[in-house]
Write an enzyme that holds these catalytic residues in place. Structure first.
Site, short mmCIF file in Angstrom:
data_model
loop_
_atom_site.label_atom_id
_atom_site.label_comp_id
_atom_site.label_asym_id
_atom_site.label_seq_id
_atom_site.Cartn_x
_atom_site.Cartn_y
_atom_site.Cartn_z
N GLU A 110 -5.87 6.40 17.26
CA GLU A 110 -7.26 6.24 16.81
C GLU A 110 -8.14 5.68 17.92
O GLU A 110 -9.29 6.09 18.08
CB GLU A 110 -7.32 5.35 15.57
CG GLU A 110 -6.71 6.02 14.35
CD GLU A 110 -6.73 5.15 13.11
OE1 GLU A 110 -7.15 3.98 13.19
OE2 GLU A 110 -6.32 5.65 12.05
N HIS A 168 -2.45 0.11 8.59
CA HIS A 168 -2.04 -0.08 9.98
C HIS A 168 -3.14 -0.74 10.80
O HIS A 168 -2.87 -1.26 11.89
CB HIS A 168 -1.64 1.27 10.61
CG HIS A 168 -2.73 2.28 10.66
ND1 HIS A 168 -3.05 3.08 9.59
CD2 HIS A 168 -3.59 2.62 11.67
CE1 HIS A 168 -4.05 3.88 9.93
NE2 HIS A 168 -4.40 3.62 11.18
N ASN A 205 0.84 -1.19 0.00
CA ASN A 205 0.00 0.00 0.00
C ASN A 205 0.89 1.25 0.00
O ASN A 205 1.66 1.46 0.93
CB ASN A 205 -0.90 -0.01 1.24
CG ASN A 205 -1.61 1.29 1.47
OD1 ASN A 205 -1.87 2.05 0.55
ND2 ASN A 205 -1.93 1.56 2.73
#
Length: 175
Positions: free
Chosen positions: A155, A129, A120
């Protein structure tokens, strides 16, 4: 075709951004282990990257955002399929390679999914990730495992703070 380049300063270090006239071609973290393609007509400029810079600034500031910048990703049909599937993984969540393969209708292709994931070219925005090993452990990441762990914690912290994180709008890669 012209290619643009810009070095963006992030909490992870300097991120290299490249783009064509069609869209973002790469977002490479500081420890990216693959060569970033260089064009003979490469132009150092911030201007083509203003939208992605604004979105990255918000992301790193802890704001829940859905990236919506145009992408110009080149890959095989299978790689593009995997990269689109990555964009459907909600921020703050993870999937294992087998789950991603099953979601693509190819339950026995977890190794191929892993290989495509590793190729990617646009980290963070195409969130490779968010893919981990079947055992729940972090596995290979072209930007380094420390960066992968940081992104996931970032996140998850945003999600635990009550942000309503929306998955990014899938952008169909160019073939």
């Amino acid at each position: 075709m012209k290619q643009y380049r810009y070095l963006y300063t992030s909490p992870l270090g300097t991120i290299t951004l490249t783009a064509s006239d069609k869209g973002l071609t790469s977002l490479s973290l500081p420890d990216y282990k693959y060569d970033i393609p260089v064009s003979d007509e490469e132009i150092e400029s911030r201007e083509p990257f203003e939208p992605v810079i604004a979105q990255l600034d918000r992301y790193f500031a802890g704001e829940a955002i859905a990236f919506d910048v145009p992408l110009d990703m080149l890959g095989t049909d299978f790689q593009c399929e995997v990269w689109q599937a990555l964009q459907a993984i909600p921020p703050g969540e993870t999937r294992c390679y087998g789950e991603l393969a099953a979601a693509l209708g190819r339950p026995k292709a977890s190794r191929a999914v892993g290989a495509a994931n590793g190729q990617n070219p646009i980290a963070i925005i195409v969130p490779c990730h968010r893919v981990i090993g079947k055992n729940g452990k972090l596995t290979g990441y072209a930007g380094g495992l420390n960066a992968k762990a940081w992104l996931l914690k970032h996140e998850q912290a945003m999600a635990s703070e009550g942000f309503s994180l929306q998955p990014p709008t899938p952008v169909e890669p160019a073939i």
